[in-house]
Design a protein around this motif. Structure first.
Motif, mmCIF file in Angstrom:
data_model
loop_
_atom_site.group_PDB
_atom_site.id
_atom_site.type_symbol
_atom_site.label_atom_id
_atom_site.label_comp_id
_atom_site.label_asym_id
_atom_site.label_seq_id
_atom_site.Cartn_x
_atom_site.Cartn_y
_atom_site.Cartn_z
ATOM 1 N N GLU A 28 42.686 52.073 -24.633
ATOM 2 C CA GLU A 28 41.902 51.131 -23.841
ATOM 3 C C GLU A 28 40.864 50.489 -24.753
ATOM 4 N N VAL A 29 40.815 49.173 -24.717
ATOM 5 C CA VAL A 29 39.859 48.435 -25.537
ATOM 6 C C VAL A 29 38.859 47.749 -24.608
ATOM 7 N N ALA A 30 37.616 48.168 -24.696
ATOM 8 C CA ALA A 30 36.567 47.661 -23.810
ATOM 9 C C ALA A 30 36.195 46.228 -24.154
ATOM 10 N N PRO A 31 35.584 45.511 -23.207
ATOM 11 C CA PRO A 31 35.135 44.141 -23.487
ATOM 12 C C PRO A 31 34.047 44.134 -24.559
ATOM 13 N N PRO A 32 33.902 43.029 -25.253
ATOM 14 C CA PRO A 32 32.867 42.930 -26.284
ATOM 15 C C PRO A 32 31.470 42.901 -25.679
ATOM 16 N N LYS A 33 30.535 43.519 -26.375
ATOM 17 C CA LYS A 33 29.134 43.473 -25.977
ATOM 18 C C LYS A 33 28.430 42.347 -26.737
ATOM 19 N N ALA A 34 27.123 42.309 -26.693
ATOM 20 C CA ALA A 34 26.368 41.226 -27.331
ATOM 21 C C ALA A 34 26.720 41.129 -28.813
ATOM 22 N N HIS A 35 26.948 39.911 -29.263
ATOM 23 C CA HIS A 35 27.282 39.610 -30.656
ATOM 24 C C HIS A 35 28.556 40.314 -31.103
ATOM 25 N N GLU A 36 29.511 40.469 -30.187
ATOM 26 C CA GLU A 36 30.806 41.044 -30.522
ATOM 27 C C GLU A 36 31.931 40.132 -30.039
ATOM 28 N N VAL A 37 33.073 40.268 -30.681
ATOM 29 C CA VAL A 37 34.238 39.442 -30.374
ATOM 30 C C VAL A 37 35.460 40.344 -30.244
ATOM 31 N N ARG A 38 36.229 40.146 -29.183
ATOM 32 C CA ARG A 38 37.476 40.899 -29.027
ATOM 33 C C ARG A 38 38.631 40.042 -29.522
ATOM 34 N N ILE A 39 39.464 40.657 -30.350
ATOM 35 C CA ILE A 39 40.531 39.946 -31.042
ATOM 36 C C ILE A 39 41.896 40.485 -30.626
ATOM 37 N N LYS A 40 42.835 39.587 -30.448
ATOM 38 C CA LYS A 40 44.243 39.954 -30.315
ATOM 39 C C LYS A 40 44.811 39.989 -31.728
ATOM 40 N N GLU A 79 40.303 36.659 -28.275
ATOM 41 C CA GLU A 79 40.654 36.784 -26.861
ATOM 42 C C GLU A 79 39.451 36.500 -25.968
ATOM 43 N N SER A 80 38.281 37.042 -26.335
ATOM 44 C CA SER A 80 37.064 36.796 -25.563
ATOM 45 C C SER A 80 35.863 37.099 -26.437
ATOM 46 N N VAL A 81 34.717 36.597 -26.028
ATOM 47 C CA VAL A 81 33.489 36.813 -26.793
ATOM 48 C C VAL A 81 32.433 37.430 -25.893
ATOM 49 N N GLY A 82 31.536 38.206 -26.505
ATOM 50 C CA GLY A 82 30.458 38.818 -25.766
ATOM 51 C C GLY A 82 29.250 37.903 -25.667
ATOM 52 N N PRO A 83 28.207 38.345 -24.978
ATOM 53 C CA PRO A 83 26.977 37.552 -24.855
ATOM 54 C C PRO A 83 26.390 37.218 -26.223
ATOM 55 N N ASP A 84 25.783 36.045 -26.298
ATOM 56 C CA ASP A 84 25.069 35.569 -27.484
ATOM 57 C C ASP A 84 25.972 35.208 -28.650
ATOM 58 N N VAL A 85 27.275 35.178 -28.446
ATOM 59 C CA VAL A 85 28.179 34.716 -29.499
ATOM 60 C C VAL A 85 28.294 33.200 -29.397
ATOM 61 N N THR A 86 27.952 32.510 -30.469
ATOM 62 C CA THR A 86 27.915 31.038 -30.431
ATOM 63 C C THR A 86 28.896 30.371 -31.388
ATOM 64 N N THR A 87 29.472 31.134 -32.321
ATOM 65 C CA THR A 87 30.307 30.515 -33.353
ATOM 66 C C THR A 87 31.799 30.756 -33.166
ATOM 67 N N PHE A 88 32.183 31.453 -32.100
ATOM 68 C CA PHE A 88 33.597 31.718 -31.845
ATOM 69 C C PHE A 88 33.936 31.428 -30.390
ATOM 70 N N SER A 89 35.187 31.018 -30.167
ATOM 71 C CA SER A 89 35.672 30.731 -28.820
ATOM 72 C C SER A 89 37.077 31.304 -28.669
ATOM 73 N N PRO A 90 37.480 31.636 -27.444
ATOM 74 C CA PRO A 90 38.843 32.110 -27.231
ATOM 75 C C PRO A 90 39.861 31.132 -27.809
ATOM 76 N N GLY A 91 40.852 31.667 -28.496
ATOM 77 C CA GLY A 91 41.875 30.843 -29.124
ATOM 78 C C GLY A 91 41.657 30.594 -30.599
ATOM 79 N N ASP A 92 40.454 30.841 -31.105
ATOM 80 C CA ASP A 92 40.201 30.664 -32.531
ATOM 81 C C ASP A 92 41.042 31.628 -33.351
ATOM 82 N N PRO A 158 31.975 42.924 -34.760
ATOM 83 C CA PRO A 158 30.742 42.123 -34.689
ATOM 84 C C PRO A 158 31.005 40.684 -35.103
ATOM 85 N N ASP A 159 30.232 39.750 -34.550
ATOM 86 C CA ASP A 159 30.439 38.353 -34.921
ATOM 87 C C ASP A 159 29.987 38.054 -36.345
#
Length: 391
Positions: A28-40, A79-92, A158-159
């Motif tokens: 199980e991979v939890a959602p990203p927290k602040a300044h974190e990015v979840r990657i496929k 796949e998704s970004v956590g709070p305060d992530v400004t330089t990455f978006s889903p699909g990058d 981390p981002d």
């Protein structure tokens, strides 16, 4: 249906304990927290460092907590970004990095080093900024190797440890820039700063060593000697630019003496890409006095090197490099551009490809000296950039 802010169940290769083969498990991979990015994760290289931390933690390697998901040389899609992530978006398209770049600390601001320490201590013990991992299995926390863990179909980083790359880059090739190729190539062109018409010797012809040879070739060195006890690697070394190849087992004298004799006094640059203190000493002693430089790129953590002080007093330089000296987030996208512009080889490093459930076979290929890099595909062909499933 969106998976953002949801726990994702997927497959990962879990190392339950040192010395035991990896096991494919549902994690199980939890959602990203602040300044974190979840990657496929789409593709990951199998690096010798992964194998060493699993099977040779007693030989110069610091222990890591288990259970653990290894892997640190990868490419994937946000796949998704956590709070305060400004330089990455889903699909990058992205390459996760074991070396961070925060851009704000003294080290990031300095041109003298790439050694950012953002979240460093936590990453070394397998957790993220809050002291926990985002991966769990059977109700138990699974630690993240160097803060990455690319032997999982999804991971969270981390981002500040993530490079966004161009959309047309093939992920099953550029994943190699996450570690080995960047390290060896940078050892030659950034750390050593190999000069035109110089003489070089590279100890160890794995991915790091071959990349170092490539760097010497790009720098237009005149003599590039590759050294390895496995002569099956010599043809590949010459493809990358080696002018000569030597097997130490063919000689009764120390290999450094062979190099010194062959080059009439020693080489200008020696690059150690094995991680052996004995070979590090030999590399230094293979350089000429007055200006010879030895750069250590091979990885070991707890062993000591023996250096005859006179070798340094006579003008030689001994230095180390980490990730080839590249400022990770800034420089990896440029290396991707160089590959896309045919200025940098990557395809030639890939000798095998496997799927995630064949990860232990990939380790065997590496251990037995049969592969340079095996790329692991973590998904079916319809979910990737269309890799070929070569054997």
């Amino acid at each position: 249906m969106t998976t953002a802010r949801q726990v994702i169940k997927c497959e990962a290769a879990v190392a339950w304990e040192p010395g035991r083969a990896l096991v494919i498990e549902e994690v199980e991979v939890a959602p990203p927290k602040a300044h974190e990015v979840r990657i496929k994760t789409v593709a990951t290289g199998v690096c010798h460092t992964d194998w060493e931390y699993l099977y040779e933690t007693h030989k110069g390697m610091k222990s890591r907590p288990f259970p653990l998901v290894l892997g640190h040389e990868a490419a994937g899609i946000v796949e998704s970004v956590g709070p305060d992530v400004t330089t990455f978006s889903p699909g990058d398209k992205v390459i996760p990095l074991f070396l961070p770049y925060c851009g704000e600390c003294e080290r990031c601001q300095s041109p003298k080093t790439n050694h950012c320490r953002k979240n460093w201590e936590n990453a070394q013990v397998g957790v993220l900024a809050d002291g926990t991992s985002r991966i769990s299995c059977k109700g138990q926390q699974v630690y993240q190797f160097l803060g990455v863990s690319s032997f999982s179909q999804y991971t969270v980083v981390p981002d500040t440890s993530l490079a966004k790359i161009r959309a047309d880059a093939p992920l099953d090739k550029v994943c190699l820039l996450g570690c080995g190729v960047s390290t060896g190539y940078g050892a030659a062109v950034k750390a050593a700063k190999v000069e035109k018409d110089s003489s070089c010797v590279v100890f160890g012809l794995g991915a790091v060593g071959l990349a170092a040879i490539m760097g010497c070739k790009v720098a237009m060195a005149k003599t590039i000697i590759g050294i390895d006890i496995n002569p099956e690697k010599f043809e590949k070394a010459k493809l990358f630019g080696a002018t000569d190849c030597i097997n130490p087992r063919d000689f009764s004298k120390p290999i450094q003496e062979v190099v010194v004799e062959k080059t009439n006094g020693g080489v200008d640059y020696a690059l150690e890409c094995v991680g052996s203190p004995v070979i590090m000493s030999a590399a230094l002693e293979s350089t000429t006095d007055a200006w010879g430089m030895c750069v250590i790129a091979g990885w070991t953590e707890t062993e000591s090197i023996s250096v005859l002080v006179e070798k340094l007093l006579m003008g030689r330089t001994l230095k180390g490099t980490y990730f080839g000296g590249w400022k990770s987030v800034l420089d990896v996208p440029k290396l991707v551009d160089d590959y896309m512009d045919n200025k940098l080889k990557l395809d030639e490093f890939i000798t095998h490809t496997r799927q995630l459930n064949q990860i232990n076979e990939a380790f065997d290929l590496l251990k037995n000296g049969k592969s340079i890099r095996t790329v692991i595909y973590l998904r079916g062909p319809q979910e990737t950039d269309g890799p070929s499933y070569a054997t």
